[in-house]
Design an enzyme around this catalytic site. Structure first.
Site, PDB file in Angstrom:
ATOM      1  N   HIS A   1      19.632  10.249 -54.258  1.00 49.97           N
ATOM      2  CA  HIS A   1      19.617  10.034 -55.712  1.00 49.97           C
ATOM      3  C   HIS A   1      18.502  10.865 -56.357  1.00 49.97           C
ATOM      4  CE1 HIS A   1      21.258   5.777 -54.712  1.00 49.97           C
ATOM      5  NE2 HIS A   1      22.248   6.448 -55.264  1.00 49.97           N
TER       6      HIS A   1
ATOM      7  N   LYS B   1      29.730  -5.310 -57.138  1.00 53.91           N
ATOM      8  CA  LYS B   1      29.501  -5.314 -55.690  1.00 53.91           C
ATOM      9  C   LYS B   1      28.334  -6.237 -55.376  1.00 53.91           C
ATOM     10  CE  LYS B   1      28.184  -0.463 -56.074  1.00 53.91           C
ATOM     11  NZ  LYS B   1      27.809   0.791 -55.479  1.00 53.91           N
TER      12      LYS B   1
ATOM     13  N   ARG C   1      29.301  13.623 -53.069  1.00 58.56           N
ATOM     14  CA  ARG C   1      28.996  13.857 -51.664  1.00 58.56           C
ATOM     15  C   ARG C   1      30.193  14.454 -50.931  1.00 58.56           C
ATOM     16  NH1 ARG C   1      26.770   7.958 -51.396  1.00 58.56           N
ATOM     17  NH2 ARG C   1      28.378   7.995 -52.991  1.00 58.56           N
TER      18      ARG C   1
ATOM     19  N   SER D   1      23.395   4.357 -50.259  1.00 57.83           N
ATOM     20  CA  SER D   1      22.575   3.143 -50.231  1.00 57.83           C
ATOM     21  C   SER D   1      23.146   2.140 -49.224  1.00 57.83           C
ATOM     22  CB  SER D   1      22.530   2.499 -51.618  1.00 57.83           C
ATOM     23  OG  SER D   1      21.930   3.368 -52.543  1.00 57.83           O
TER      24      SER D   1
HETATM   25  P1  ADP Z   1      27.441   3.627 -58.097  1.00 55.62           P
HETATM   26  O1  ADP Z   1      27.443   2.165 -57.804  1.00 55.62           O
HETATM   27  O2  ADP Z   1      27.563   3.951 -59.546  1.00 55.62           O
HETATM   28  O3  ADP Z   1      28.311   4.481 -57.224  1.00 55.62           O
HETATM   29  P2  ADP Z   1      25.193   4.585 -56.599  1.00 55.62           P
HETATM   30  O4  ADP Z   1      23.807   4.111 -56.776  1.00 55.62           O
HETATM   31  O5  ADP Z   1      25.863   4.278 -55.298  1.00 55.62           O
HETATM   32  O6  ADP Z   1      25.947   4.014 -57.820  1.00 55.62           O
HETATM   33  O7  ADP Z   1      25.281   6.144 -56.851  1.00 55.62           O
HETATM   34  C1  ADP Z   1      24.936   6.717 -58.088  1.00 55.62           C
HETATM   35  C2  ADP Z   1      25.341   8.173 -58.106  1.00 55.62           C
HETATM   36  O8  ADP Z   1      24.583   8.901 -57.141  1.00 55.62           O
HETATM   37  C3  ADP Z   1      26.802   8.451 -57.766  1.00 55.62           C
HETATM   38  O9  ADP Z   1      27.240   9.542 -58.546  1.00 55.62           O
HETATM   39  C4  ADP Z   1      26.758   8.841 -56.296  1.00 55.62           C
HETATM   40  O10 ADP Z   1      27.838   9.674 -55.942  1.00 55.62           O
HETATM   41  C5  ADP Z   1      25.439   9.589 -56.256  1.00 55.62           C
HETATM   42  N1  ADP Z   1      24.843   9.582 -54.917  1.00 55.62           N
HETATM   43  C6  ADP Z   1      24.639   8.522 -54.108  1.00 55.62           C
HETATM   44  N2  ADP Z   1      24.079   8.888 -52.937  1.00 55.62           N
HETATM   45  C7  ADP Z   1      23.934  10.239 -53.001  1.00 55.62           C
HETATM   46  C8  ADP Z   1      23.451  11.248 -52.091  1.00 55.62           C
HETATM   47  N3  ADP Z   1      23.028  10.920 -50.857  1.00 55.62           N
HETATM   48  N4  ADP Z   1      23.445  12.528 -52.509  1.00 55.62           N
HETATM   49  C9  ADP Z   1      23.921  12.849 -53.742  1.00 55.62           C
HETATM   50  N5  ADP Z   1      24.397  11.970 -54.633  1.00 55.62           N
HETATM   51  C10 ADP Z   1      24.412  10.687 -54.267  1.00 55.62           C
END
Ligand code: ADP
Length: 164
Positions: free
Chosen positions: A17, A41, A90, A128
């Site tokens: 992130h 979630k 990703r 995450s």
């Molecule tokens: P959501 O619940 O909205 O998917 P996340 O916190 O899981 O929220 O992810 C927020 C954003 O960050 C999303 O666009 C996700 O694709 C991106 N993201 C999550 N992990 C990574 C990573 N390792 N590298 C690049 N982008 C990521």
């Protein structure tokens, strides 16, 4: 002034992130990392913790602000004067979800564009969810998350293992 909102659950924030936020900060003047208060979630960390971890992890990054929101993302983006929503991609399965969300958001707010950053190769394979899973099994995740998050994860799962 180009303001972009980078929304997510950030449960917890990972180096993936932060990488996207830093790269977006090279393109836009301000990045508002927006912690969604009630994602559909099961969460490990309450909103206050998810916000605190992000604020601590972005302390040295003057172009990045952290806020929380519980409305539609496009409404939140409008409320902070953002013209752009940033997301990270990703792998192919991210594309499917993001494509759907983009179609909906475009309909809801044609004035706000979505901009996607491809994950850096070293962060492509983790989320995450994976970080929580590894930490719950006692693995060291300090290479995947900022130090404050590594400590919090260790504490949460140690407490659970000891019945806390
Ligand atoms: P959501 O619940 O909205 O998917 P996340 O916190 O899981 O929220 O992810 C927020 C954003 O960050 C999303 O666009 C996700 O694709 C991106 N993201 C999550 N992990 C990574 C990573 N390792 N590298 C690049 N982008 C990521």
């Amino acid at each position: 002034m180009r303001i972009a909102v980078y929304p997510g659950s950030f449960d917890p924030v990972t180096n993936g992130h932060l990488d996207i936020a830093e790269r977006a900060a090279r393109v836009f003047d301000t990045i508002v990392m927006a912690v969604f208060d009630r994602p559909n979630k099961n969460l490990l960390f309450p909103t206050a913790d998810r916000v605190t971890f992000l604020r601590e992890a972005t302390t040295g990054m003057p172009k990045i602000n952290v806020e929380t929101y519980s409305s539609l993302t496009v409404d939140f983006a409008r409320s902070v004067g953002a013209q752009v929503i940033v997301r990270g991609l990703r792998a192919a399965d991210d594309f499917e979800t993001e494509f759907q969300m983009a179609q909906i958001n475009q309909r809801l707010a044609p004035d706000i564009d979505l901009v996607y950053f491809m994950a850096s190769h070293q962060y492509t394979y983790f989320s995450s969810t994976r970080v929580r899973e590894l930490a719950s099994l006692g693995a060291d995740v300090s290479w995947l998350v900022p130090p404050n998050v590594a400590t919090a994860l260790q504490r949460v799962y140690a407490d659970r293992r000891h019945g806390g």
